[in-house]
Design an enzyme around this catalytic site. Sequence first.
Site, PDB file in Angstrom:
ATOM      1  N   SER A 144       0.768   3.041  -5.630  1.00 13.70           N
ATOM      2  CA  SER A 144       2.170   2.627  -5.552  1.00 13.70           C
ATOM      3  C   SER A 144       2.255   1.168  -5.960  1.00 13.70           C
ATOM      4  O   SER A 144       1.318   0.397  -5.750  1.00 13.70           O
ATOM      5  CB  SER A 144       2.712   2.789  -4.127  1.00 13.70           C
ATOM      6  OG  SER A 144       4.005   2.199  -4.001  1.00 13.70           O
ATOM      7  N   TYR A 157       2.012   1.031   4.946  1.00 14.15           N
ATOM      8  CA  TYR A 157       2.073   1.836   3.723  1.00 14.15           C
ATOM      9  C   TYR A 157       1.496   1.066   2.543  1.00 14.15           C
ATOM     10  O   TYR A 157       0.688   1.601   1.777  1.00 14.15           O
ATOM     11  CB  TYR A 157       3.511   2.250   3.439  1.00 14.15           C
ATOM     12  CG  TYR A 157       3.666   2.997   2.130  1.00 14.15           C
ATOM     13  CD1 TYR A 157       3.178   4.290   2.008  1.00 14.15           C
ATOM     14  CD2 TYR A 157       4.277   2.409   1.023  1.00 14.15           C
ATOM     15  CE1 TYR A 157       3.293   4.988   0.808  1.00 14.15           C
ATOM     16  CE2 TYR A 157       4.399   3.095  -0.171  1.00 14.15           C
ATOM     17  CZ  TYR A 157       3.907   4.384  -0.276  1.00 14.15           C
ATOM     18  OH  TYR A 157       4.027   5.061  -1.469  1.00 14.15           O
TER      19      TYR A 157
END
Length: 264
Positions: A144, A157
């Site tokens: 990501s 995250y």
Amino acid sequence: MSDSLRDKVVVVTGASSGIGRSVALQAAERGANLILLARREEKLLEVAAEAKELSGSEVIVLPTDMGRADQIEASFKQIIQKVKHIDFLVNAAGFGDFENFLDQNPQLVTNMFQVNVLGLMYFTRLIARIMIDQNHGQVINIGSIAGKIPTTKSAAYSASKAAVIQFSNVLRLELSPFNVKVMTVNPGPVYTNFFNRADKTGNYVQNVQAFMLDPDDVAWQIVHYFGSNKRELNLPISLAIFAKLYNLCPTIGDYLSLIFGSKK
């Protein structure tokens, strides 16, 4: 579409929705044989039916919780019984949760790392050994842009995705002598069910519309680079540029991230 993946075996985790689903269908359009893993069997079966209609090729469905080593190992044993080679592994399973880290449930953070990092590493370890023996293959890990650009309410995250990125970088070096390639895909926000869980307020999705990506567009690029030597794909281009600038000027990057990127 072409038959460029005819007789190739593509394994996709997180295949029931989002980027994983889109990659599976894009690969099916090119004739691939698919092995699909995710927790939700009914969703997997829906994707499998659609994929088989597109390709006419074999689709194997293996309901698997990628946060559980026992289920990963059981699915792997089934895979090696069903196929003689594996050409591509796309690790798309993962989830996020947007909350201030000090308020976040520690067990949730543990679960996030079990799925996003440890499960990915364990499954890759198993599949990569097959690729080494056959002297070819490609591992594609979905990281990501959050693993490169820090924003508030994403500490756990972002850390998990940064781990995926660095794991992939080292794995690329270790597998290179065996003709096994490793590519990391680092998308910004994507229109998927990811935000149903991660973005409880809905504010983030509303605030980042300008950067939102279509999962089919992301999947097209991933499949386009199957078999290539590309090491990393960062999307969209605006965030890819920001990630490079952040490394060059981190103090300014922090300032800009607080103003423009921390809208959760």
